[in-house]
Design an enzyme around this catalytic site. Structure first.
Site, PDB file in Angstrom:
ATOM      1  N   HIS A  32       0.815  -1.218   0.000  1.00  0.00           N
ATOM      2  CA  HIS A  32       0.000   0.000   0.000  1.00  0.00           C
ATOM      3  C   HIS A  32       0.844   1.260   0.000  1.00  0.00           C
ATOM      4  CE1 HIS A  32       0.803   0.707   4.291  1.00  0.00           C
ATOM      5  NE2 HIS A  32       0.801  -0.604   4.370  1.00  0.00           N
TER       6      HIS A  32
ATOM      7  N   HIS B 170       7.584   7.804   3.464  1.00  0.00           N
ATOM      8  CA  HIS B 170       6.763   7.016   2.534  1.00  0.00           C
ATOM      9  C   HIS B 170       5.967   7.963   1.641  1.00  0.00           C
ATOM     10  CE1 HIS B 170       4.098   7.719   6.021  1.00  0.00           C
ATOM     11  NE2 HIS B 170       3.205   7.915   5.067  1.00  0.00           N
TER      12      HIS B 170
ATOM     13  N   HIS C 113       2.375   8.892  -0.881  1.00  0.00           N
ATOM     14  CA  HIS C 113       0.956   8.725  -1.209  1.00  0.00           C
ATOM     15  C   HIS C 113       0.716   9.236  -2.627  1.00  0.00           C
ATOM     16  CE1 HIS C 113      -0.391   7.889   2.945  1.00  0.00           C
ATOM     17  NE2 HIS C 113       0.634   8.654   3.274  1.00  0.00           N
TER      18      HIS C 113
ATOM     19  N   HIS D 148       5.705  11.742   2.968  1.00  0.00           N
ATOM     20  CA  HIS D 148       5.625  11.968   4.409  1.00  0.00           C
ATOM     21  C   HIS D 148       6.919  11.530   5.080  1.00  0.00           C
ATOM     22  CE1 HIS D 148       0.942  11.805   4.421  1.00  0.00           C
ATOM     23  NE2 HIS D 148       1.414  12.984   4.103  1.00  0.00           N
TER      24      HIS D 148
ATOM     25  N   THR E 246      -3.471   6.612   8.345  1.00  0.00           N
ATOM     26  CA  THR E 246      -3.720   5.170   8.205  1.00  0.00           C
ATOM     27  C   THR E 246      -4.030   4.632   9.608  1.00  0.00           C
ATOM     28  OG1 THR E 246      -1.327   4.836   8.386  1.00  0.00           O
ATOM     29  CG2 THR E 246      -2.262   4.799   6.171  1.00  0.00           C
TER      30      THR E 246
HETATM   31 ZN    ZN Z   1       1.478   9.009   5.052  1.00  0.00          ZN
END
Ligand code: ZN
Length: 256
Positions: free
Chosen positions: A90, A115, A117, A134, A209
């Site tokens: 993901h 990470h 998005h 992020h 998340t």
């Molecule tokens: Zn994030």
């Protein structure tokens, strides 16, 4: 052939009869809702903030209303080096060696991981960007009851020039879910090298998340970064659409 009014009437009557007959058919049994369907329905229609609290992220930042923060921010990430790169299915995540940190108003958060998005989670003035990075920093809890405290530095990306940091690791991301160790000296994250004078939007929110922990200081870099269309496309191919929808502010102020 011209249709007589009588023929038209007959046709109408037949149609009415047909429709009426359909109505009298017994209704098929409705299938019981499966757990998966129920979960999807609840996720799709959940009202922002009500499931996890009123301090949720991401949000839409209205630039004209953000003011008055006066925060002391010190980013100590010169030569910050990730030692682990993972395709988590993901998202793509880089874990960092200890030693780098971000200090906000006297509180020092240790750099943990970065990470991505696709598309962006935060919006600026209603604009969704094609990608958001992020950088997650954390103060470990002192007792088991205490939640960890986070500071996430967020970079929004538009399409443009290739990003050198992304170039340094993108070819090594495993195509299937899984991780790999990075050799020393391969990849560096040096936000200070790009621009030591970043300006930020700041607000208090949550992880985007599960478990959506509401102890997150967000710093959204105002300067929109560039990544090449190819870099964004490849990251999107690896992780899919992984942006949480924007959440209501419920009276929170975004400052800068
Ligand atoms: Zn994030």
């Amino acid at each position: 052939m011209l249709r007589t009014p009588r023929a038209t009437l007959t046709l109408l009557a037949a149609l009415t009869l047909l429709t009426a007959c359909e109505c009298r058919q017994p209704k098929p049994d409705v299938e019981p809702e499966t757990a998966v369907r129920q979960e999807a329905r609840e996720e799709r229609y959940a009202l922002p903030g009500l499931d996890h609290g009123l301090v949720q992220s991401p949000v839409n930042i209205l630039s004209g209303r953000a003011e008055g923060g006066h925060h002391e921010i010190a980013i100590n990430m010169h030569g910050a080096e990730p030692n682990h790169l993972e395709n988590k299915g993901h998202t793509i995540q880089l874990d960092f060696q200890p030693g780098s940190s971000v200090t906000l108003d006297g509180n020092e958060y240790q750099l943990k991981q970065a990470h991505f998005h696709t598309p962006s989670e935060h919006q600026i003035d209603g604009i969704t960007y094609p990608m958001e990075g992020h950088i997650v920093n954390m103060i470990e809890p002192k007792t088991p009851e205490e939640p960890p405290r986070y500071l996430v530095v967020s970079f929004l990306f538009r399409m443009g020039e290739a990003d050198p940091f992304i170039t340094s690791f993108l070819d090594q991301v495993p195509s299937e879910e899984g991780g790999e160790e990075l050799e020393a000296g391969q990849v560096y994250l040096s936000p200070n090298d790009r621009n030591p004078d970043y300006e930020y939007y700041h607000y208090r929110g949550s992880l985007t998340t599960p478990p959506y922990t509401e102890t997150v200081e967000w710093l959204i870099v105002k300067e929109i970064q560039q990544a090449s269309p190819e870099q964004i496309r490849r990251i999107h191919l690896l992780e899919g659409d992984n942006a949480r929808r924007v959440q209501a502010l419920y009276g929170r102020k975004v400052d800068d």
